[in-house]
Write a protein that holds these residues in place. Structure first.
Motif, mmCIF file in Angstrom:
data_model
loop_
_atom_site.group_PDB
_atom_site.id
_atom_site.type_symbol
_atom_site.label_atom_id
_atom_site.label_comp_id
_atom_site.label_asym_id
_atom_site.label_seq_id
_atom_site.Cartn_x
_atom_site.Cartn_y
_atom_site.Cartn_z
ATOM 1 N N UNK A 138 0.775 -1.234 0.000
ATOM 2 C CA UNK A 138 0.000 0.000 0.000
ATOM 3 C C UNK A 138 0.805 1.282 0.000
ATOM 4 N N UNK A 139 2.131 1.177 0.000
ATOM 5 C CA UNK A 139 2.952 2.384 0.057
ATOM 6 C C UNK A 139 2.892 3.146 -1.261
ATOM 7 N N UNK A 140 2.955 4.472 -1.168
ATOM 8 C CA UNK A 140 2.922 5.330 -2.340
ATOM 9 C C UNK A 140 4.204 6.161 -2.388
ATOM 10 N N UNK A 141 4.644 6.485 -3.587
ATOM 11 C CA UNK A 141 5.830 7.319 -3.736
ATOM 12 C C UNK A 141 5.435 8.781 -3.544
ATOM 13 N N UNK A 142 5.686 9.284 -2.346
ATOM 14 C CA UNK A 142 5.359 10.681 -2.057
ATOM 15 C C UNK A 142 6.207 11.642 -2.881
ATOM 16 N N UNK A 143 7.457 11.313 -3.081
ATOM 17 C CA UNK A 143 8.355 12.213 -3.805
ATOM 18 C C UNK A 143 7.817 12.522 -5.194
ATOM 19 N N UNK A 144 7.527 11.482 -5.973
ATOM 20 C CA UNK A 144 7.014 11.693 -7.317
ATOM 21 C C UNK A 144 5.573 12.213 -7.298
#
Length: 204
Positions: A138-144
């Motif tokens: 469920x993790x999302x790439x916050x940076x992008x």
């Protein structure tokens, strides 16, 4: 906090003149305002996202939810559910996992020295660096995602473009005063609206 004799500020649901006055009366030096400025014209958020957020909030169709899994740092930030963003499971699933910015990587000690890993990076890479595969779910790439939110989305091979990840507070009640019809407003409008509350206890 006031008894400590040190300056402090209140945050969260403070975008209202009465709330500002109450904070000052409680001894706060001031308040922190986030969402009201995030949706103003000077905000770095992409204009079409600001417009959609204001419009949906005004129509009562905007959903903002706490997501305890999305952030690779495990911080439960608030995600606005908007079409075409990674708030949609199908959009998130279609995105190829990649960690090429690395602002939220965590340093860990590896067998050959220091390593950097992120729970939103490719799963095999995360596990190879000693991470638990369960932490990647469920993790999302916050940076992008956040760069895409401010109109700086990276472009990928095949014409793919990084989708936005939009964060905003749940309390958007200030829009009834600043943007009653969904129209744009400025940072100066926010300050002028809140100023009476701040000035209520201003020293003579």
């Amino acid at each position: 906090m006031a008894a400590l004799g040190l300056p402090f500020w209140l945050a969260g649901g403070q975008a209202d003149p009465e709330a500002v006055a109450a904070a000052r009366a409680a001894g706060a030096a001031g308040v922190q305002i986030g969402s009201a400025f995030a949706l103003c014209e000077e905000s770095g958020m992409a204009p079409h996202l600001r417009e959609e957020l204001r419009g949906r909030a005004g129509a009562g169709t905007l959903t903002v939810r706490n997501d305890p899994d999305a952030s690779p740092t495990s911080f439960p930030f608030k995600v606005a559910e908007l079409p075409g963003t990674v708030s949609e499971p199908e959009v998130a699933a279609a995105r190829r996992r990649v960690c090429d910015l690395g602002f939220l990587r965590t340093p860990v000690r590896g067998p050959r020295g220091l390593l950097y890993r992120c729970a939103a990076e490719p799963v095999r890479a995360y596990v190879r660096k000693g991470g638990d595969e369960a932490d990647t779910t469920g993790r999302r790439c916050l940076c992008n995602g956040l760069l895409a939110t401010i109109g700086l989305a990276q472009r990928r091979p095949g014409g793919r473009v990084e989708p936005p990840l939009v964060t905003i507070g749940k309390d958007l009640s200030f829009l009834s005063a600043l943007s009653p019809d969904g129209a744009p407003y400025t940072a100066a409008d926010v300050v002028r609206w809140l100023a009476p509350g701040a000035g209520a206890l201003r020293p003579a």
